[in-house]
Design a protein around this motif. Sequence first.
Motif, short mmCIF file in Angstrom:
data_model
loop_
_atom_site.label_atom_id
_atom_site.label_comp_id
_atom_site.label_asym_id
_atom_site.label_seq_id
_atom_site.Cartn_x
_atom_site.Cartn_y
_atom_site.Cartn_z
N SER A 217 -84.12 44.92 17.12
CA SER A 217 -82.76 44.52 17.40
C SER A 217 -81.80 45.65 17.00
O SER A 217 -81.93 46.24 15.93
N THR A 218 -80.84 45.92 17.86
CA THR A 218 -79.84 46.93 17.53
C THR A 218 -78.78 46.38 16.59
O THR A 218 -78.11 47.12 15.90
N THR A 219 -78.65 45.05 16.54
CA THR A 219 -77.64 44.44 15.67
C THR A 219 -78.22 43.95 14.36
O THR A 219 -77.53 43.93 13.35
N ASP A 220 -79.48 43.51 14.33
CA ASP A 220 -80.09 42.97 13.11
C ASP A 220 -81.51 43.53 12.97
O ASP A 220 -82.47 42.92 13.41
N PRO A 221 -81.66 44.69 12.34
CA PRO A 221 -82.98 45.32 12.25
C PRO A 221 -83.99 44.56 11.40
O PRO A 221 -85.18 44.83 11.48
N GLU A 222 -83.55 43.57 10.62
CA GLU A 222 -84.50 42.78 9.83
C GLU A 222 -85.22 41.71 10.66
O GLU A 222 -86.25 41.20 10.25
N ALA A 223 -84.66 41.36 11.83
CA ALA A 223 -85.29 40.36 12.70
C ALA A 223 -86.56 40.94 13.32
O ALA A 223 -86.64 42.14 13.58
N ARG A 224 -87.56 40.09 13.54
CA ARG A 224 -88.85 40.52 14.09
C ARG A 224 -89.19 39.73 15.34
O ARG A 224 -88.81 38.58 15.48
N LEU A 225 -89.94 40.38 16.24
CA LEU A 225 -90.42 39.69 17.44
C LEU A 225 -91.42 38.61 17.04
O LEU A 225 -92.33 38.86 16.25
N CYS B 1 -86.29 37.10 15.71
CA CYS B 1 -85.86 35.95 14.93
C CYS B 1 -86.34 36.02 13.49
O CYS B 1 -87.02 36.97 13.10
N TYR B 2 -85.98 35.00 12.73
CA TYR B 2 -86.47 34.74 11.38
C TYR B 2 -87.18 33.39 11.43
O TYR B 2 -87.04 32.63 12.38
N LEU B 3 -87.92 33.07 10.38
CA LEU B 3 -88.52 31.75 10.27
C LEU B 3 -87.92 31.03 9.08
O LEU B 3 -87.88 31.57 7.97
N GLY B 4 -87.45 29.81 9.31
CA GLY B 4 -86.91 28.97 8.25
C GLY B 4 -87.97 27.98 7.79
O GLY B 4 -88.69 27.41 8.61
N HIS B 5 -88.08 27.77 6.49
CA HIS B 5 -89.09 26.89 5.92
C HIS B 5 -88.41 25.91 4.97
O HIS B 5 -87.50 26.29 4.23
N CYS C 256 -79.70 26.31 16.33
CA CYS C 256 -80.46 26.84 17.47
C CYS C 256 -80.30 28.34 17.59
O CYS C 256 -81.20 29.03 18.03
N LYS C 257 -79.13 28.83 17.21
CA LYS C 257 -78.88 30.26 17.29
C LYS C 257 -78.15 30.69 16.02
O LYS C 257 -77.08 30.17 15.71
N LEU C 258 -78.74 31.61 15.30
CA LEU C 258 -78.12 32.07 14.05
C LEU C 258 -76.91 32.94 14.35
O LEU C 258 -76.89 33.68 15.32
N ARG C 259 -75.91 32.86 13.49
CA ARG C 259 -74.66 33.56 13.72
C ARG C 259 -74.41 34.72 12.76
O ARG C 259 -73.37 35.33 12.79
N TYR C 260 -75.36 34.99 11.89
CA TYR C 260 -75.15 36.00 10.87
C TYR C 260 -76.20 37.09 10.97
O TYR C 260 -77.30 36.87 11.44
N LEU D 197 -78.61 31.99 3.09
CA LEU D 197 -77.50 31.25 2.50
C LEU D 197 -77.02 30.16 3.46
O LEU D 197 -76.77 29.02 3.05
N TRP D 198 -76.91 30.50 4.73
CA TRP D 198 -76.51 29.50 5.73
C TRP D 198 -77.51 28.34 5.75
O TRP D 198 -77.11 27.17 5.78
N LEU D 199 -78.81 28.65 5.71
CA LEU D 199 -79.84 27.61 5.73
C LEU D 199 -79.76 26.73 4.49
O LEU D 199 -79.89 25.51 4.56
N GLU D 200 -79.52 27.33 3.33
CA GLU D 200 -79.39 26.56 2.08
C GLU D 200 -78.19 25.62 2.15
O GLU D 200 -78.28 24.45 1.76
#
Length: 194
Positions: A26-34, A46-50, A160-164, A172-175
């Motif tokens: 991702s050019t906007t969020d390099p921590e996200a993974r395929l 994306c990320y995975l929420g647990h 459905c779509k993360l905004r951060y 933090l948003w998930l918490e």
Amino acid sequence: MEREGGGRNRPRDFTGERRRRETHESTTDPEARLYRKGKQQEARLCYLGHLLTENRHGLVVDVELTEADGYAERDAALAMLKRSVTGPATVGADRAYDTRDFVWDLRALGVTPHVAQNERGRRSAIDRRTTRHPGYAQSQRRRKLVEEVFGWIKTVGPGCKLRYLGRARNKLWLELTAAAYNLTRLANLEAAAA
């Protein structure tokens, strides 16, 4: 293969090319993974929420957000259990958690694994000494409560779509969203008891 066109965002035809983590980020969020959830679905950044919920009322006990990979669910489950569980406990989970390593790790923590058996082409790590107890069947029915939380987060707490950008902000948003779910759930339980 490049198509004709100019400008800053030249069109590119990806037909026939495999997308991999090494070649796409991702050019906007390099921590996200395929990651893709199923064989017939597309891979997304994306990320995975647990979530860890208690069985009686379905309240969220712990939250974790991880980079997307094939081991993230089991690793996050163990991390949340180490933080949240003191003393003997049982954990209900779906078939994806039926691996020998995960079951052994749960038992080492003093947690009884009430994991759904995965016998599709292999032998389950959950044996008769666990499945014979009535508590196992009850855990299998109650484990679906966590899906209600995910459904609420996706519809009411727009998940459905993360905004951060970045894992820390999204965690933090998930918490906060899980806390809002707990407050809503407590209000509904109070109203039902009255």
